[in-house]
Write a protein that holds these residues in place. Structure first.
Motif, mmCIF file in Angstrom:
data_model
loop_
_atom_site.group_PDB
_atom_site.id
_atom_site.type_symbol
_atom_site.label_atom_id
_atom_site.label_comp_id
_atom_site.label_asym_id
_atom_site.label_seq_id
_atom_site.Cartn_x
_atom_site.Cartn_y
_atom_site.Cartn_z
ATOM 1 N N ASN A 1 -55.846 -36.329 14.768
ATOM 2 C CA ASN A 1 -57.235 -36.024 14.412
ATOM 3 C C ASN A 1 -57.940 -37.235 13.823
ATOM 4 O O ASN A 1 -59.143 -37.401 14.001
ATOM 5 N N ALA A 2 -57.196 -38.072 13.115
ATOM 6 C CA ALA A 2 -57.798 -39.238 12.473
ATOM 7 C C ALA A 2 -58.372 -40.196 13.506
ATOM 8 O O ALA A 2 -59.462 -40.741 13.311
ATOM 9 N N LEU B 1 -60.867 -35.631 6.245
ATOM 10 C CA LEU B 1 -59.602 -36.274 6.602
ATOM 11 C C LEU B 1 -58.906 -36.826 5.360
ATOM 12 O O LEU B 1 -57.700 -36.635 5.170
ATOM 13 N N LEU B 2 -59.657 -37.483 4.492
ATOM 14 C CA LEU B 2 -59.082 -38.027 3.255
ATOM 15 C C LEU B 2 -58.592 -36.911 2.332
ATOM 16 O O LEU B 2 -57.546 -37.039 1.694
ATOM 17 N N SER B 3 -59.328 -35.812 2.277
ATOM 18 C CA SER B 3 -58.920 -34.672 1.448
ATOM 19 C C SER B 3 -57.592 -34.089 1.941
ATOM 20 O O SER B 3 -56.695 -33.807 1.147
ATOM 21 N N LYS B 4 -57.474 -33.920 3.256
ATOM 22 C CA LYS B 4 -56.222 -33.397 3.815
ATOM 23 C C LYS B 4 -55.058 -34.359 3.567
ATOM 24 O O LYS B 4 -53.946 -33.936 3.273
ATOM 25 N N MET C 1 -51.575 -33.509 1.477
ATOM 26 C CA MET C 1 -50.226 -33.686 2.032
ATOM 27 C C MET C 1 -49.393 -34.632 1.189
ATOM 28 O O MET C 1 -48.203 -34.409 0.996
ATOM 29 N N VAL C 2 -50.018 -35.668 0.660
ATOM 30 C CA VAL C 2 -49.278 -36.588 -0.209
ATOM 31 C C VAL C 2 -48.797 -35.837 -1.450
ATOM 32 O O VAL C 2 -47.648 -35.989 -1.879
ATOM 33 N N GLU D 1 -47.968 -31.356 9.982
ATOM 34 C CA GLU D 1 -49.323 -31.605 9.506
ATOM 35 C C GLU D 1 -49.667 -33.091 9.568
ATOM 36 O O GLU D 1 -50.792 -33.465 9.910
ATOM 37 N N LEU D 2 -48.706 -33.932 9.241
ATOM 38 C CA LEU D 2 -48.962 -35.372 9.307
ATOM 39 C C LEU D 2 -49.206 -35.843 10.734
ATOM 40 O O LEU D 2 -50.085 -36.678 10.976
#
Length: 144
Positions: free
Chosen positions: A81-82, A97-100, A104-105, A74-75
């Motif tokens: 994608n970023a 993007l920030l939400s994903k 993940m964090v 995913e990272l």
């Protein structure tokens, strides 16, 4: 022990005590030798170089390892994608993007806590239960 006979020989109490001490020392050394072999195999099996297809905590795969591999995938997708999304500069895309990234964090933080608990348990089990306790009891028995 007063009526004990071994092959028609009646050993004295002092001989029985010496034999018991020798047997206890032998068994303690045998246990330490086995424990040292376990230590070497445990370190080799759980080394950081073992990835993809080789389980860290058991034979045939680990759910924890699968979660880490999924998070790493995913990272890498997020990174690719970023670059595209940041070039376009859409506010909704950047927010997504920030939400994903936050998800993940959080996921990696949860897995890290699980690994720390598992490592603590393994350390107590391996060093305490299988090393310190038997050796301590043997030393106490010899001291008596």
């Amino acid at each position: 022990l007063n009526d004990l006979q071994i092959m028609n020989v009646k050993p004295g109490q002092e001989a029985i005590g010496i034999a018991a001490d020798i047997l206890l020392v032998f068994l303690t050394l045998n246990h330490l030798l086995s424990w040292l072999g376990d230590l070497h195999s445990f370190k080799g099996w759980n080394s950081e170089t073992k990835v993809s297809g080789v389980s860290r905590m058991g034979f045939g795969g680990s759910p924890l390892q699968s979660k880490f591999e999924a998070a790493l995938g995913e990272l890498s997708n997020l990174r690719s994608n970023a670059e595209t999304k940041l070039k376009d500069g859409g506010a909704a895309q950047i927010s997504d993007l920030l939400s994903k990234a936050d998800q993940m964090v959080g996921q990696l933080d949860t897995m890290n806590k699980s690994v720390r608990r598992l490592s603590l348990h393994a350390g107590l089990y391996f060093w305490g239960w299988f090393m310190a306790m038997p050796v301590g009891l043997a030393a106490y028995a010899l001291w008596l």
